[in-house]
Design a protein around this motif. Structure first.
Motif, PDB file in Angstrom:
ATOM      1  N   LEU A 143       0.830  -1.196   0.000  1.00 48.25           N
ATOM      2  CA  LEU A 143       0.000   0.000   0.000  1.00 48.25           C
ATOM      3  C   LEU A 143       0.870   1.255   0.000  1.00 48.25           C
ATOM      4  CD1 LEU A 143      -2.811   1.337   0.247  1.00 48.25           C
ATOM      5  CD2 LEU A 143      -2.510   1.187   2.729  1.00 48.25           C
ATOM      6  N   GLU A 144       1.892   1.277   0.842  1.00 45.14           N
ATOM      7  CA  GLU A 144       2.800   2.429   0.887  1.00 45.14           C
ATOM      8  C   GLU A 144       3.510   2.626  -0.453  1.00 45.14           C
ATOM      9  OE1 GLU A 144       2.946   4.668   3.238  1.00 45.14           O
ATOM     10  OE2 GLU A 144       1.624   3.532   4.546  1.00 45.14           O
ATOM     11  N   GLN A 145       4.033   1.548  -1.005  1.00 43.70           N
ATOM     12  CA  GLN A 145       4.786   1.661  -2.255  1.00 43.70           C
ATOM     13  C   GLN A 145       3.918   2.096  -3.420  1.00 43.70           C
ATOM     14  OE1 GLN A 145       6.603  -2.291  -2.110  1.00 43.70           O
ATOM     15  NE2 GLN A 145       8.559  -1.243  -2.104  1.00 43.70           N
ATOM     16  N   LEU A 146       2.662   1.669  -3.436  1.00 46.81           N
ATOM     17  CA  LEU A 146       1.772   2.022  -4.543  1.00 46.81           C
ATOM     18  C   LEU A 146       1.218   3.430  -4.425  1.00 46.81           C
ATOM     19  CD1 LEU A 146      -0.182  -1.328  -4.909  1.00 46.81           C
ATOM     20  CD2 LEU A 146       1.418  -0.358  -6.576  1.00 46.81           C
ATOM     21  N   THR A 147       0.999   3.883  -3.196  1.00 46.55           N
ATOM     22  CA  THR A 147       0.321   5.164  -3.025  1.00 46.55           C
ATOM     23  C   THR A 147       1.251   6.295  -2.605  1.00 46.55           C
ATOM     24  OG1 THR A 147      -0.292   4.638  -0.736  1.00 46.55           O
ATOM     25  CG2 THR A 147      -1.863   4.036  -2.475  1.00 46.55           C
ATOM     26  N   LEU A 148       2.208   6.019  -1.743  1.00 48.88           N
ATOM     27  CA  LEU A 148       3.133   7.039  -1.244  1.00 48.88           C
ATOM     28  C   LEU A 148       4.543   6.459  -1.213  1.00 48.88           C
ATOM     29  CD1 LEU A 148       0.930   8.279   1.734  1.00 48.88           C
ATOM     30  CD2 LEU A 148       1.214   9.403  -0.485  1.00 48.88           C
ATOM     31  N   PRO A 149       5.141   6.242  -2.379  1.00 48.81           N
ATOM     32  CA  PRO A 149       6.420   5.523  -2.442  1.00 48.81           C
ATOM     33  C   PRO A 149       7.555   6.152  -1.644  1.00 48.81           C
ATOM     34  CG  PRO A 149       5.772   6.366  -4.610  1.00 48.81           C
ATOM     35  CD  PRO A 149       4.660   6.653  -3.679  1.00 48.81           C
ATOM     36  N   GLY A 150       7.478   7.426  -1.320  1.00 42.54           N
ATOM     37  CA  GLY A 150       8.544   8.053  -0.556  1.00 42.54           C
ATOM     38  C   GLY A 150       8.515   7.758   0.933  1.00 42.54           C
ATOM     39  N   VAL A 151       7.422   7.180   1.433  1.00 44.47           N
ATOM     40  CA  VAL A 151       7.319   6.878   2.863  1.00 44.47           C
ATOM     41  C   VAL A 151       8.332   5.806   3.247  1.00 44.47           C
ATOM     42  CG1 VAL A 151       5.813   5.940   4.680  1.00 44.47           C
ATOM     43  CG2 VAL A 151       4.921   7.628   3.060  1.00 44.47           C
TER      44      VAL A 151
END
Length: 195
Positions: free
Chosen positions: A162-170
């Motif tokens: 989910l992080e990589q798909l939506t907010l990859p910089g997290v």
């Protein structure tokens, strides 16, 4: 309804592209027709309504993102170990980044399912069957870790995806391999039991 299976598959694939790009609100018959490069009104000849289209998308996404059985066999040729489990999770993570459209469309379907009880029921059924299959595969393959370890790994990997798909910089990409190794070490533990 028209019965051209190739055209229907092309329309469903176009719907997946639209869903990933524009979200559920952008998924219209007109948008699907445009994405598929077919005359206006074509999608409405193949699907009775938007719910019918969403149902077809639900089934097709899993076909698109399912791993090739030969690839699975190649990966599973290694000795059964925590290292293999970590390799499998890294492989799954790479597949997500390589098929970003399919996974983004799946996220959009999940969100849309919160507003459509019929879609939620169908998507829950499909995802539950997929998860049960993944758990069964893990246990039957002799990989270390019990059912709880597999569920914990699934939940953590879902969050990472989910992080990589939506907010990859997290979570920076260069950290993911190490995080996946740590995740597997902690969920499976040194003895094959959750740590």
């Amino acid at each position: 309804m028209v019965r051209n299976p190739e055209r229907r598959a092309a329309l469903v694939d176009a719907a997946i592209e639209v869903l990933a790009r524009d979200g559920a609100r952008g998924l219209t018959f007109r948008a699907v027709d445009a994405a598929a490069g077919v005359p206006g009104g074509t999608a409405s000849n193949y699907f009775s309504n938007r719910d019918d289209l969403l149902g077809q998308v639900t089934g097709r996404i899993h076909q698109r993102i399912a791993p090739d059985p030969d690839e699975v066999a190649e990966v599973m040729a290694a000795p059964r170990s925590r290292a293999l489990v970590a390799d499998l999770m890294r492989w799954i993570n790479r597949r997500v980044t390589e098929n970003r459209t399919g996974y983004l469309a799946m996220l959009e379907l999940r969100l849309e399912a919160t507003r459509r009880p019929e879609l939620q029921a169908e998507l829950t059924r499909v995802m539950r069957a997929t998860l049960d299959g993944d758990i069964g595969f893990h246990l039957e393959s002799g990989l270390p870790g019990d059912r709880t370890a597999v569920l914990l790994t699934y939940l953590a990997m879902t969050g990472l995806m989910l992080e990589q798909l939506t907010l990859p910089g997290v979570v920076p990409a260069e950290e993911t391999d190490g995080l996946i190794t740590a995740l597997v070490d902690r969920t499976i533990g040194p003895s094959g039991e959750p740590g």
